[in-house]
Enzyme design. Structure first.
Site, PDB file in Angstrom:
ATOM      1  N   SER A 408       0.811  -1.213   0.000  1.00  0.00           N
ATOM      2  CA  SER A 408       0.000   0.000   0.000  1.00  0.00           C
ATOM      3  C   SER A 408       0.844   1.262   0.000  1.00  0.00           C
ATOM      4  O   SER A 408       1.925   1.310   0.593  1.00  0.00           O
ATOM      5  CB  SER A 408      -0.909   0.019   1.236  1.00  0.00           C
ATOM      6  OG  SER A 408      -1.754  -1.112   1.241  1.00  0.00           O
ATOM      7  N   HIS A 504      -7.212  -0.460   6.051  1.00  0.00           N
ATOM      8  CA  HIS A 504      -6.790  -1.858   6.217  1.00  0.00           C
ATOM      9  C   HIS A 504      -6.889  -2.304   7.672  1.00  0.00           C
ATOM     10  O   HIS A 504      -7.242  -3.468   7.942  1.00  0.00           O
ATOM     11  CB  HIS A 504      -5.361  -2.030   5.705  1.00  0.00           C
ATOM     12  CG  HIS A 504      -5.242  -1.989   4.212  1.00  0.00           C
ATOM     13  ND1 HIS A 504      -5.707  -2.999   3.401  1.00  0.00           N
ATOM     14  CD2 HIS A 504      -4.734  -1.041   3.376  1.00  0.00           C
ATOM     15  CE1 HIS A 504      -5.470  -2.706   2.130  1.00  0.00           C
ATOM     16  NE2 HIS A 504      -4.888  -1.517   2.093  1.00  0.00           N
TER      17      HIS A 504
END
Length: 601
Positions: A408, A504
């Site tokens: 990410s 997340h």
């Protein structure tokens, strides 16, 4: 015998520019030598405007295309390929976008208000539902032609003129019946509560419900909420219109949350054989790692890759969330192999057919891009459900798959870093040790520590520093440490400051590993100095991690990440004397994570 130019012209006129590009790619015809011909096609195809065709057929109404919906006076129309996307989608969770350039006034603002007023006046009458639908269609048609400022004026009008009738609510409250027995359920009281519930509900709730019944109405409301958010962000919080616009947004978001519940969404896998308009939208919507060309897109939906989207029955040709996945046998530390490589394994095994996936090389799924495509659905959880659905799809396809992780971006790190370098320059904070400051003085050829921060800000703005290997090595330790602090320690309302991290962690992932120079693209360097992070999904622990984060605001992270974050915290709190002597109160050796298929925190 037809020439190549004739064939391409016919393909373009019959199937459009998109199909022509894909047709050329499939036949390795890149038009390198035919640029003049391509300009000719673009000129011919682009010149056939809606106005030109309308002048030849004055009996057919010209539809107004607005973000994928064709709105005509008699119908909300069908879905078509968007001609204009004023907003660039952003990674989930989607932050507010800058407003589009103001469009010219149309002069139809009053017509839009009149159509809305006409529809509302028929609400409690014996008028046919078809007549109300006709008024709503007219209102939607006029609204689609309004300029940016006119749309804001109309939304403010809807928020104020169709708000709750507070006087009627007050009168109804005074008519509350008295209970004869406190323990009994009084039918009269229930009827009064029902009337009160109906009175409290604003009138624009009914308007939204009516629009949703029209063909294409749900998509229209999604786009309307996008306009509403733009209007809301442009209004100061102390404005008289802010409160009513906030209520209007709350009502519309609640309705969209019901209509876009996960049970009504479909998971669709995108391949190279998918329709051209869907592939084009996947390419246009990709905001984390932009698609460069058709060859790049073909690679991202090809071997050792997966692309999944969420779609809705009311918007079947419009992807709501797009998730890109890389299939490999290890948790990736860099984007270069994901975007450029064509194999899952780093080993050079020529015995394996490169045109067929080898399941023995696949035990790990890397979620490297997830994008919310509809700004109007901001604040409605969709991405986390897509990841969970996709995990089940992948485990069914690859029974041996045991590792799930993201790679990410960290979009706000450089901005945060620049702010802290300014504080350090003013003597309000410490972000480097004395030894690191001396090394940076040598590499940057400056005399004072204050000049270090000025040079670093300039270097981070140009991205040229990555070409200097000595400077890269000297910056790796402090920047990795500060990045861990930013991700693990910095909070907003008790939760992670970084929006991607918050997404997340809410899904139950673990902040597992930070990777140095994992994204060397201009965007990656500008946002986070190229640093990326792996959020690891241990499926058996996701639910408990998610609940722990949401309830206690505690971030679950690996020992390595916590060590880096706490070391940065100690340096920030340490005095200049302790920095000079490198005396830090915490452990001085960094824990090591052994990367195996079954590795845990």
């Amino acid at each position: 015998m037809y020439s190549c130019n004739d064939i391409a012209r016919n393909v373009l006129l019959n199937y459009g520019r998109l199909f022509l590009d894909r047709w050329c790619l499939e036949r390795s015809t890149l038009f390198v030598a035919g640029s003049s011909f391509k300009k000719q096609l673009v000129k011919y195809y682009g010149g056939r405007s809606m106005a030109h065709r309308a002048s030849n057929d004055k009996t057919t109404p010209v539809p107004i295309v607005r973000r994928g919906i064709s709105l005509a006076p008699i119908s909300l129309g069908s879905y078509s390929t968007p001609n204009d996307r004023p907003l660039t989608p952003s990674p989930m969770p989607s932050p507010p976008s800058s407003p589009p350039a103001p469009s010219s006034p149309s002069g139809l603002l009053q017509a839009t208000k009149d159509a809305l007023k006409c529809a509302v006046s028929k609400r409690n009458s014996k008028t046919s539902v078809l007549a109300i639908d006709e008024d709503m269609r007219n209102m939607c048609y006029y609204y689609s032609q309004l300029g940016t400022d006119e749309q804001s004026d109309f939304l403010i009008h809807m928020a104020t003129a169709l708000s709750t009738d507070h006087q009627a609510v007050q009168e109804l409250i005074q008519q509350r019946p008295k209970l004869v027995n406190d323990g009994d359920i009084d039918a009269q009281l229930l009827r009064w509560e029902d009337r009160l519930r109906h009175a409290v509900q604003p009138l624009h709730h009914w308007v939204f419900s009516q629009i949703s019944r029209l063909s294409g109405g749900v998509k229209f409301l999604v786009d309307m909420r996008q306009d509403l958010l733009m209007t809301l962000y442009s209004e100061p919080s102390d404005s008289s219109h802010f409160a009513v616009l906030k209520t209007l947004d709350s009502v519309l978001r609640e309705l969209l949350s019901l209509w876009f519940t996960v049970g009504l969404l479909n998971v669709q896998r995108i391949t190279w054989e998918s329709p051209c308009n869907v592939l084009q939208k996947v390419s246009e919507y990709e905001a984390v790692h932009p698609v460069r060309n058709w060859a790049d897109l073909k690679r991202r939906v090809g071997l050792y890759r997966r692309c999944f989207t969420f779609t809705h029955s009311c918007m079947p040709k419009e992807p709501l969330v797009v998730l890109h996945i890389f299939l490999t046998n290890e948790i990736s530390t860099s984007m270069s192999k994901i975007l450029q490589g064509s194999r899952a394994s780093s080993a050079d095994d020529t015995s394996i057919n490169k045109d067929i996936e080898n399941p023995s090389l696949i035990n790990t799924a890397i979620f490297y891009s997830i994008t919310s495509t509809q700004k109007g659905l901001q604040g409605i959880e969709l991405g986390n459900y897509l990841i969970k659905r996709v995990v089940h799809e992948l485990r069914a396809e690859f029974p041996n798959m045991s590792q799930f992780s993201s790679l990410s971006p960290i979009p706000g790190f450089v901005k945060w870093l620049n702010g802290n370098m300014g504080r350090a320059q003013r003597g309000e904070a410490h972000i480097f040790t004395e030894r690191e400051i001396n090394d940076l003085k040598t590499y940057l050829e400056v005399d004072s520590s204050s000049e270090i921060y000025d040079r670093l800000r300039k270097l981070f703005s140009t991205n040229g520093w990555v070409e200097d290997s000595d400077l890269v090595n000297s910056l790796e330790t402090p920047l990795m440490r500060l990045c861990a602090y930013f991700l693990f320690t910095e909070k907003r309302r008790g939760y992670a400051l970084d929006s991607v991290a918050n997404f997340h962690l809410k899904n139950g992932a673990v902040m597992w590993r930070i990777n140095w120079l994992a994204d060397r693209s201009p965007r990656g360097l500008a946002n986070s100095c190229g640093i990326m992070v792996n959020y690891r999904y241990f499926l058996e622990e996701c639910e408990s991690n998610s609940r722990n984060y949401l309830e206690t605001m505690k971030i679950t992270a690996s020992d390595t990440v916590m060590f880096l974050a706490r070391t940065a915290e100690d340096i920030m709190k340490a005095s200049p004397t302790s920095l000079a002597s490198s005396q830090l109160p915490r452990c001085s050796t960094e824990p090591v994570i052994m990367i195996t298929p079954d590795s845990k925190i």
